[in-house]
Design a protein around this motif. Structure first.
Motif, short mmCIF file in Angstrom:
data_model
loop_
_atom_site.label_atom_id
_atom_site.label_comp_id
_atom_site.label_asym_id
_atom_site.label_seq_id
_atom_site.Cartn_x
_atom_site.Cartn_y
_atom_site.Cartn_z
N GLY B 82 0.81 -1.14 -0.03
CA GLY B 82 0.03 0.03 -0.02
C GLY B 82 0.91 1.39 0.05
N ALA B 148 -2.40 3.09 -0.50
CA ALA B 148 -2.20 3.35 -1.93
C ALA B 148 -1.75 2.19 -2.86
CB ALA B 148 -1.45 5.08 -2.17
N PRO B 149 -2.13 0.95 -2.67
CA PRO B 149 -1.64 0.14 -3.61
C PRO B 149 -1.58 0.36 -5.08
CG PRO B 149 -4.05 -0.83 -2.80
CD PRO B 149 -3.37 0.83 -2.29
N THR B 150 -0.49 0.08 -5.80
CA THR B 150 -0.44 0.21 -7.19
C THR B 150 -0.52 -1.02 -7.91
OG1 THR B 150 2.01 0.56 -6.80
CG2 THR B 150 0.35 2.49 -7.02
N LEU B 152 -2.54 -4.08 -7.81
CA LEU B 152 -3.91 -4.24 -7.30
C LEU B 152 -4.13 -5.93 -7.08
CD1 LEU B 152 -6.21 -1.69 -8.91
CD2 LEU B 152 -4.65 -1.58 -7.06
N ARG B 154 -1.74 -8.40 -6.71
CA ARG B 154 -0.77 -8.74 -5.79
C ARG B 154 -1.37 -8.48 -4.12
NH1 ARG B 154 5.49 -7.69 -6.35
NH2 ARG B 154 5.36 -8.74 -8.23
N TRP B 199 -6.88 -12.34 -5.81
CA TRP B 199 -6.08 -12.05 -7.22
C TRP B 199 -7.11 -11.54 -8.19
CZ3 TRP B 199 -0.84 -11.65 -8.80
CH2 TRP B 199 -0.82 -11.76 -10.11
N LEU B 206 -10.08 -2.71 -5.35
CA LEU B 206 -8.95 -1.78 -4.85
C LEU B 206 -8.55 -0.50 -5.53
CD1 LEU B 206 -6.55 -4.79 -3.78
CD2 LEU B 206 -7.49 -3.47 -2.16
N ARG B 207 -9.31 -0.39 -6.48
CA ARG B 207 -9.00 0.76 -7.26
C ARG B 207 -9.34 2.02 -6.56
NH1 ARG B 207 -12.17 -0.48 -12.01
NH2 ARG B 207 -10.46 -1.76 -12.76
N TRP B 208 -8.56 3.03 -6.76
CA TRP B 208 -8.50 4.40 -6.08
C TRP B 208 -8.25 5.40 -7.04
CZ3 TRP B 208 -3.75 6.92 -5.56
CH2 TRP B 208 -2.68 5.95 -5.74
#
Lengths: 181, 208
Positions: B82, B148-150, B152, B154, B199, B206-208
């Motif tokens: 994140g 802020a996961p990039t 998504l 994983r 997965w 998780l998109r932000w």
């Protein structure tokens, strides 16, 4: 040691450190500097896209809202560009198009999802230089096959062929990268 | 003054410091689903820790050792994933460690007695895992979205492992089964299924 040196040398790091120390003017200057760098980075990836400024603003909002994910002492630039890159990929996904526009007969056969979530510059570096240059000129700079051919001294058909082969190879590389993720 | 400059003024007026402690904002949903699953199982089933009285602490130690390690490693992975630009390969690979131990013990069991897969309570076990894993997964997704996961996929995988691990921690004290084969089939496989779901769903959730 290198990281520390970079951290001390980068104005972004100094401004963020000052901002976190309570200097609100430094935070304004940090955001302005970030906007400038993100605009430069994104314009290299997007070309002359009318939505560039929207994306710069989206990235700035994300950087502000996710500022708690930047660990104190870590360099700001990689964190900032990772967020901007994520927003760029999200932007392309929302628009339902490729990082590369597939607008010629030669490469229309490649599916639109092929390059989603992929850094096109990193991909292009894996191609033979002639193919990478052909794709840069025709899909990033916006030249026609004829204009690109004239610039490099090859015919239109040869340019089309380079683009086509490059696009097919890019798709393979993107698929391989996705499998490896 | 351009729109971007107005935006800079507005953002800078909010200040550089986030309003809440980053760690606790992340940890609260994880602890919340942990409590929810534990209390949910306790309210539904009787006989917590009865198997310990009958078979000793080792079976529960093995299950909890695996599950707590998995929960800790997956939560750590969520924390790292994140934070943009942080290398995440090692924490992602690290989540395989508990499974390697299970595989080693399973191989030992296979050599000594043959795999012990059967267990009378497998239906209850599967039901508990099926109900509780998504709850734990939801908490992990909620926690990860605040970061802020990039990557998504994983991150979704880590959330799935966390959900499965939480479900296993909650149900294990009621489980009288002993075999490593049983643990592999009725705990590890549901956990891996939840991870696979994470997965797949990660890019959507998780998109932000």
């Amino acid at each position: 040691m290198d990281q520390q040196a970079n951290t001390l040398g980068d104005p972004l790091d100094r401004l963020m450190a000052a901002a976190r120390g309570g200097n609100s003017a430094a935070y304004r200057r940090f955001l302005a500097e970030a906007a400038q760098r993100i605009r430069a980075r994104l314009s290299r990836k997007m070309g002359a896209d009318s939505e560039l400024e929207d994306l710069v603003q989206e990235s700035l909002i994300a950087i502000h809202e996710k500022r708690h994910t930047l660990d104190p002492g870590r360099p700001v630039a990689p964190w900032m560009f990772a967020i901007a890159n994520y927003k760029l990929i999200d932007h392309w996904r929302k628009r339902g198009r490729n990082i590369v526009d597939l607008d010629t007969d030669a490469d229309m056969a490649i599916g639109s999802e092929s390059f989603a979530a992929t850094d096109i510059e990193a991909l292009l570096e894996k191609l033979p230089e002639a193919q990478a240059a052909a794709i840069r000129m025709t899909h990033i700079e916006g030249l026609t096959n004829r204009e690109a051919g004239e610039r490099t001294g090859v015919g239109v058909s040869a340019m089309k062929l380079r683009v086509h082969r490059g696009m097919l190879r890019l798709k393979d590389i993107a698929d391989e990268d996705r499998l490896n993720d | 003054m351009t729109d971007t400059e107005l935006l800079l003024d507005r953002l800078s007026a909010e200040g550089p410091e986030p309003s809440a402690s980053p760690f606790w904002r992340f940890a609260a949903p994880l602890l919340g689903v942990f409590a929810l699953c534990t209390l949910g199982i306790a309210a539904t089933l009787d006989g917590a820790f009865d198997p310990v009285e009958r078979y000793g602490v080792m079976p529960l130690t093995a299950k909890w050792g695996f599950a707590f390690a998995l929960v800790f490693l997956s939560a750590s992975a969520l924390w790292v994933l994140g934070r943009p630009a942080r290398p995440s390969a090692s924490v992602t690979i690290g989540m395989a460690i508990p499974f390697i131990f299970v595989a080693a013990f399973l191989a030992l069991e296979f050599l000594q007695t043959g795999p012990v897969v059967r267990g009378a309570t497998w239906r209850t076990c599967l039901l508990a895992m099926a109900v509780m894993s998504p709850i734990g997964f939801a908490g992990a997704i909620f926690a990860a979205r605040w970061l802020a996961p990039t990557n998504l996929r994983r991150t979704g995988l880590s959330a799935g492992l966390f959900g499965g691990g939480v479900a296993m921690i909650a149900y294990s004290p009621y489980c009288p089964e002993l075999g490593m084969g049983y643990m592999t089939v009725f705990y590890c496989l549901p956990i891996l299924a939840m991870a696979a779901l994470g997965w797949l769903l990660g890019p959507r959730l998780l998109r932000w």
